[in-house]
Design a protein around this motif. Structure first.
Motif, PDB file in Angstrom:
ATOM      1  N   ASP A  82       0.821  -1.216   0.000  1.00 41.73           N
ATOM      2  CA  ASP A  82       0.000   0.000   0.000  1.00 41.73           C
ATOM      3  C   ASP A  82       0.855   1.267   0.000  1.00 41.73           C
ATOM      4  O   ASP A  82       0.532   2.243  -0.695  1.00 41.73           O
ATOM      5  CB  ASP A  82      -0.911   0.026   1.233  1.00 41.73           C
ATOM      6  CG  ASP A  82      -1.875  -1.145   1.263  1.00 41.73           C
ATOM      7  OD1 ASP A  82      -2.314  -1.581   0.178  1.00 41.73           O
ATOM      8  OD2 ASP A  82      -2.182  -1.636   2.367  1.00 41.73           O
ATOM      9  N   GLY A  83       1.930   1.264   0.784  1.00 44.56           N
ATOM     10  CA  GLY A  83       2.759   2.457   0.891  1.00 44.56           C
ATOM     11  C   GLY A  83       3.399   2.819  -0.445  1.00 44.56           C
ATOM     12  O   GLY A  83       3.373   3.971  -0.882  1.00 44.56           O
ATOM     13  N   ALA A  84       3.985   1.796  -1.086  1.00 46.91           N
ATOM     14  CA  ALA A  84       4.643   2.046  -2.378  1.00 46.91           C
ATOM     15  C   ALA A  84       3.633   2.516  -3.414  1.00 46.91           C
ATOM     16  O   ALA A  84       3.905   3.442  -4.192  1.00 46.91           O
ATOM     17  CB  ALA A  84       5.349   0.780  -2.847  1.00 46.91           C
ATOM     18  N   LEU A  85       2.449   1.893  -3.428  1.00 43.62           N
ATOM     19  CA  LEU A  85       1.416   2.326  -4.370  1.00 43.62           C
ATOM     20  C   LEU A  85       0.881   3.714  -4.007  1.00 43.62           C
ATOM     21  O   LEU A  85       0.519   4.498  -4.889  1.00 43.62           O
ATOM     22  CB  LEU A  85       0.274   1.310  -4.400  1.00 43.62           C
ATOM     23  CG  LEU A  85       0.622  -0.066  -4.991  1.00 43.62           C
ATOM     24  CD1 LEU A  85      -0.610  -0.977  -4.937  1.00 43.62           C
ATOM     25  CD2 LEU A  85       1.138   0.050  -6.423  1.00 43.62           C
ATOM     26  N   GLY A  86       0.849   4.005  -2.720  1.00 40.19           N
ATOM     27  CA  GLY A  86       0.381   5.324  -2.283  1.00 40.19           C
ATOM     28  C   GLY A  86       1.275   6.437  -2.798  1.00 40.19           C
ATOM     29  O   GLY A  86       0.787   7.491  -3.233  1.00 40.19           O
ATOM     30  N   LEU A  87       2.586   6.193  -2.773  1.00 35.55           N
ATOM     31  CA  LEU A  87       3.506   7.187  -3.335  1.00 35.55           C
ATOM     32  C   LEU A  87       3.239   7.366  -4.825  1.00 35.55           C
ATOM     33  O   LEU A  87       3.162   8.504  -5.331  1.00 35.55           O
ATOM     34  CB  LEU A  87       4.951   6.749  -3.093  1.00 35.55           C
ATOM     35  CG  LEU A  87       6.036   7.591  -3.774  1.00 35.55           C
ATOM     36  CD1 LEU A  87       5.958   9.054  -3.340  1.00 35.55           C
ATOM     37  CD2 LEU A  87       7.423   7.024  -3.483  1.00 35.55           C
ATOM     38  N   LEU A  88       3.059   6.244  -5.524  1.00 34.82           N
ATOM     39  CA  LEU A  88       2.772   6.328  -6.963  1.00 34.82           C
ATOM     40  C   LEU A  88       1.432   7.023  -7.214  1.00 34.82           C
ATOM     41  O   LEU A  88       1.273   7.762  -8.187  1.00 34.82           O
ATOM     42  CB  LEU A  88       2.780   4.931  -7.578  1.00 34.82           C
ATOM     43  CG  LEU A  88       4.162   4.259  -7.600  1.00 34.82           C
ATOM     44  CD1 LEU A  88       4.032   2.775  -7.961  1.00 34.82           C
ATOM     45  CD2 LEU A  88       5.087   4.972  -8.590  1.00 34.82           C
ATOM     46  N   ALA A  89       0.474   6.789  -6.337  1.00 31.92           N
ATOM     47  CA  ALA A  89      -0.821   7.457  -6.474  1.00 31.92           C
ATOM     48  C   ALA A  89      -0.665   8.972  -6.323  1.00 31.92           C
ATOM     49  O   ALA A  89      -1.241   9.752  -7.094  1.00 31.92           O
ATOM     50  CB  ALA A  89      -1.808   6.916  -5.434  1.00 31.92           C
ATOM     51  N   LEU A  90       0.126   9.378  -5.344  1.00 28.60           N
ATOM     52  CA  LEU A  90       0.341  10.812  -5.129  1.00 28.60           C
ATOM     53  C   LEU A  90       1.099  11.432  -6.295  1.00 28.60           C
ATOM     54  O   LEU A  90       1.024  12.642  -6.524  1.00 28.60           O
ATOM     55  CB  LEU A  90       1.096  11.047  -3.810  1.00 28.60           C
ATOM     56  CG  LEU A  90       0.250  10.788  -2.561  1.00 28.60           C
ATOM     57  CD1 LEU A  90       1.116  10.674  -1.315  1.00 28.60           C
ATOM     58  CD2 LEU A  90      -0.778  11.920  -2.377  1.00 28.60           C
ATOM     59  N   GLN A  91       1.833  10.597  -7.029  1.00 25.08           N
ATOM     60  CA  GLN A  91       2.541  11.070  -8.223  1.00 25.08           C
ATOM     61  C   GLN A  91       1.679  10.925  -9.479  1.00 25.08           C
ATOM     62  O   GLN A  91       2.159  11.170 -10.587  1.00 25.08           O
ATOM     63  CB  GLN A  91       3.852  10.286  -8.386  1.00 25.08           C
ATOM     64  CG  GLN A  91       4.852  10.543  -7.262  1.00 25.08           C
ATOM     65  CD  GLN A  91       6.025   9.567  -7.262  1.00 25.08           C
ATOM     66  OE1 GLN A  91       5.907   8.436  -7.747  1.00 25.08           O
ATOM     67  NE2 GLN A  91       7.159   9.998  -6.726  1.00 25.08           N
ATOM     68  N   GLY A  92       0.422  10.484  -9.295  1.00 23.25           N
ATOM     69  CA  GLY A  92      -0.493  10.390 -10.419  1.00 23.25           C
ATOM     70  C   GLY A  92      -0.285   9.172 -11.300  1.00 23.25           C
ATOM     71  O   GLY A  92      -0.819   9.090 -12.410  1.00 23.25           O
ATOM     72  N   LYS A  93       0.444   8.180 -10.814  1.00 20.64           N
ATOM     73  CA  LYS A  93       0.751   7.010 -11.629  1.00 20.64           C
ATOM     74  C   LYS A  93      -0.159   5.834 -11.332  1.00 20.64           C
ATOM     75  O   LYS A  93      -0.162   4.852 -12.082  1.00 20.64           O
ATOM     76  CB  LYS A  93       2.212   6.600 -11.417  1.00 20.64           C
ATOM     77  CG  LYS A  93       3.209   7.678 -11.818  1.00 20.64           C
ATOM     78  CD  LYS A  93       4.641   7.289 -11.442  1.00 20.64           C
ATOM     79  CE  LYS A  93       5.596   8.443 -11.706  1.00 20.64           C
ATOM     80  NZ  LYS A  93       6.916   8.223 -11.080  1.00 20.64           N
ATOM     81  N   VAL A  94      -0.865   5.877 -10.233  1.00 15.81           N
ATOM     82  CA  VAL A  94      -1.755   4.785  -9.839  1.00 15.81           C
ATOM     83  C   VAL A  94      -3.076   5.405  -9.417  1.00 15.81           C
ATOM     84  O   VAL A  94      -3.093   6.452  -8.763  1.00 15.81           O
ATOM     85  CB  VAL A  94      -1.134   3.976  -8.673  1.00 15.81           C
ATOM     86  CG1 VAL A  94      -2.168   3.110  -7.981  1.00 15.81           C
ATOM     87  CG2 VAL A  94       0.038   3.120  -9.153  1.00 15.81           C
ATOM     88  N   LEU A  95      -4.183   4.756  -9.794  1.00 15.62           N
ATOM     89  CA  LEU A  95      -5.504   5.229  -9.367  1.00 15.62           C
ATOM     90  C   LEU A  95      -5.715   4.909  -7.895  1.00 15.62           C
ATOM     91  O   LEU A  95      -5.399   3.806  -7.436  1.00 15.62           O
ATOM     92  CB  LEU A  95      -6.598   4.547 -10.204  1.00 15.62           C
ATOM     93  CG  LEU A  95      -6.937   5.261 -11.513  1.00 15.62           C
ATOM     94  CD1 LEU A  95      -8.033   4.487 -12.247  1.00 15.62           C
ATOM     95  CD2 LEU A  95      -7.407   6.688 -11.232  1.00 15.62           C
ATOM     96  N   ASP A  96      -6.263   5.871  -7.183  1.00 17.04           N
ATOM     97  CA  ASP A  96      -6.461   5.713  -5.737  1.00 17.04           C
ATOM     98  C   ASP A  96      -7.665   6.554  -5.357  1.00 17.04           C
ATOM     99  O   ASP A  96      -7.565   7.534  -4.614  1.00 17.04           O
ATOM    100  CB  ASP A  96      -5.193   6.182  -5.011  1.00 17.04           C
ATOM    101  CG  ASP A  96      -5.280   6.054  -3.496  1.00 17.04           C
ATOM    102  OD1 ASP A  96      -6.032   5.180  -3.015  1.00 17.04           O
ATOM    103  OD2 ASP A  96      -4.588   6.819  -2.809  1.00 17.04           O
ATOM    104  N   ALA A  97      -8.831   6.121  -5.890  1.00 18.62           N
ATOM    105  CA  ALA A  97     -10.030   6.963  -5.808  1.00 18.62           C
ATOM    106  C   ALA A  97     -10.327   7.412  -4.384  1.00 18.62           C
ATOM    107  O   ALA A  97     -10.608   8.582  -4.131  1.00 18.62           O
ATOM    108  CB  ALA A  97     -11.224   6.200  -6.390  1.00 18.62           C
ATOM    109  N   GLY A  98     -10.244   6.498  -3.433  1.00 20.17           N
ATOM    110  CA  GLY A  98     -10.618   6.862  -2.065  1.00 20.17           C
ATOM    111  C   GLY A  98      -9.486   7.460  -1.259  1.00 20.17           C
ATOM    112  O   GLY A  98      -9.679   7.856  -0.106  1.00 20.17           O
ATOM    113  N   GLY A  99      -8.286   7.511  -1.823  1.00 18.79           N
ATOM    114  CA  GLY A  99      -7.158   8.055  -1.065  1.00 18.79           C
ATOM    115  C   GLY A  99      -6.585   7.085  -0.036  1.00 18.79           C
ATOM    116  O   GLY A  99      -5.748   7.474   0.772  1.00 18.79           O
ATOM    117  N   TYR A 100      -7.042   5.819  -0.095  1.00 19.34           N
ATOM    118  CA  TYR A 100      -6.574   4.851   0.911  1.00 19.34           C
ATOM    119  C   TYR A 100      -5.071   4.627   0.808  1.00 19.34           C
ATOM    120  O   TYR A 100      -4.352   4.604   1.814  1.00 19.34           O
ATOM    121  CB  TYR A 100      -7.320   3.521   0.745  1.00 19.34           C
ATOM    122  CG  TYR A 100      -6.847   2.448   1.692  1.00 19.34           C
ATOM    123  CD1 TYR A 100      -7.346   2.383   2.999  1.00 19.34           C
ATOM    124  CD2 TYR A 100      -5.899   1.497   1.295  1.00 19.34           C
ATOM    125  CE1 TYR A 100      -6.897   1.406   3.880  1.00 19.34           C
ATOM    126  CE2 TYR A 100      -5.448   0.522   2.175  1.00 19.34           C
ATOM    127  CZ  TYR A 100      -5.948   0.483   3.463  1.00 19.34           C
ATOM    128  OH  TYR A 100      -5.496  -0.487   4.336  1.00 19.34           O
TER     129      TYR A 100
END
Lengths: 318, 318
Positions: free
Chosen positions: A167-185
């Motif tokens: 989750d943490g690694a994907l969260g960084l990518l989400a904040l960089q706009g590279k992964v969808l993270d609709a709910g911000g989890y």
């Protein structure tokens, strides 16, 4: 003649950090702090640094930066089985850091101090021409001889992890706009890891560490400490609904990405029940993901038994 | 499948920092370190950060950078009257930092570990896109109740300092080509402060701190802690031959420049003999430079009793 008012550096400390100061801190007014060690306990120490742009994003909310700084260190205490006691912190801040940043940073620390039972003992605040650079030394305590260690896994022990991985690694990518993270989890898991404190793992696990630099690499640390190899079954590695929703292409990122702050443990098969009881008492999920074996390699296999290719096992700063 | 060799970050730690690791460090292989507190002693903690370009020059020899990092913290332990025990350190290094820099940095630490009786307990090594940023937490021990404190000066107490004042600030200016320093003495004092450990000051001084941010400002800290004012007689402030050779124009720099790492103490006149005996036993010069008085100002007077003008009392990062 000079006035007796404190210079700006010291009023900043008084305004934002003195309210965090606990027993022994001497209100941050002396050259050092005093600690009477809890009687009959060993002390556990850990120190981790965080740099803006490396360990957190420069525009992460300052309260989460403070909380993350504390939590990554609490995760190390959790990996040793220790109870939090106090911490020291150094803050090297760009000169144009606003008062509001310090206020929010301190509010995140204050909230987590109450949550995790730890107080500020001392520290230092300096300017830097570079990015915000934070360093924290956490002090915990533990019954003598009860510390969990990285060494100790035996061939045949199962590998277990707490919570979910990636989750943490994907969260960084989400904040960089590279992964969808609709709910911000996922972003939330990147910014606010959950230290797995309070689990009664002494006598249950034969080895333990926290997963901070990538699951596969960190399993490799347990292997090296024990002179063993391991098999990780990728399909068993617990991923959150948000991580699964990101899609199957991100499996390798989850296995190697770091920033999990979950515990990875070696557990003899006969103690699985004890582990599950300890996890249940601590309100924490645990999942078996593989086993230690003779050898010196970490093999990552998919559900068909084929090797999962990974470009690298985890994160290295150098 | 991934090889079992450690990533570069961990081999760097093994190569340079593991040889510094002492009792309780678990060879830097675990998530934390273990310390059995010395029986019947209080622990003393202090933490200071150093940033390249702020606290040291980017081209300072790396061995002196390591030694200075340790010594500025040991100076805080000295100011509390504590005996060094162990330290944790975080190093945030630019990615292009060469192996030779780390080797020299560690050699400076190793030399001072032997000199001052302290060993590495733990830490963290990370990359930074900014300047080299170092943070160290030092742990000392002391008899319960024996810690020297900043508060406690009484009106009528004399102000004493160890060693000489101003060398560090002039040394920085010398390295910047602004002050003559033919023998390199001043530069040496900037790069390698001398922590005043081992002086038996408990029961002798009524207040104590180390001079790190400028003598006049730090006397102001002792004043605020006691609700007092003070007179500093500039002509009495001990300056080294090299500082005097720099010329009379640098007096204000010596009084306010910082980087001294000497002790400034409040001493009742009747205990001057005890102080001199303690200093002599510790092979350390001490000089009376003024006195505490009722009020709230630090007055700096020249030999004729006239006020010495200072633009600022000392260093503030913000």
């Amino acid at each position: 003649m000079t006035g007796a008012g404190p210079p700006a550096e010291f009023s900043l400390i008084a305004r934002h950090f003195r309210p965090l100061a606990g027993p022994g801190s001497l209100d941050l007014l002396d050259d050092g702090a005093l600690l009477v060690p809890p009687r009959g306990r060993e002390l556990v120490f850990t120190a981790d640094a965080m740099v803006a742009g490396v360990h957190f994003l420069p525009d992460d909310p300052a309260d989460t930066v403070g909380a993350k700084l504390l939590r990554v260190n609490l995760s190390d205490l959790a990996a040793m089985g220790a109870t939090p006691l106090a911490y020291l912190m150094t803050v090297s801040a760009p000169r144009d850091t606003g008062d509001a940043w310090f206020a929010a940073f301190a509010s995140g620390l204050a909230r987590d101090q109450a949550r995790f039972g730890i107080t500020l003992l001392g520290g230092d605040t300096t300017a830097t021409p570079g990015p915000m650079t934070l360093s924290l030394t956490a002090i915990g305590h533990i019954a003598p001889g009860a510390a969990l260690r990285r060494a100790g896994a035996m061939a045949g022990d199962d590998i277990w992890v707490t919570g979910t991985v990636g989750d943490g690694a994907l969260g960084l990518l989400a904040l960089q706009g590279k992964v969808l993270d609709a709910g911000g989890y996922l972003a939330g898991r990147y910014r606010l890891p959950q230290p797995r404190l309070g689990l009664a793992l002494h006598g249950v696990v034969s080895a333990c560490m926290d997963v901070s630099d990538g699951l596969v690499q960190d399993v490799g640390h347990l292997c090296r400490a024990a002179g063993l190899g391991a098999v990780v079954e990728a399909a068993l590695v617990p991923r959150s609904p948000a991580a699964l929703a990101a899609g199957p292409a991100w499996l390798a990122t989850c296995l190697t990405g770091g920033d999990d702050y979950e515990l990875v443990m070696a557990v003899p098969p006969g103690r699985a029940g004890l582990l599950m009881a300890a996890a249940s008492a601590g309100n924490c999920a645990v999942t078996r993901i593989g086993r230690f074996e003779a050898g010196s390699q970490v093999r990552v296999l998919d559900a068909s038994g084929a090797t999962v290719h990974l470009d690298r096992p985890g994160w290295s700063h150098f």
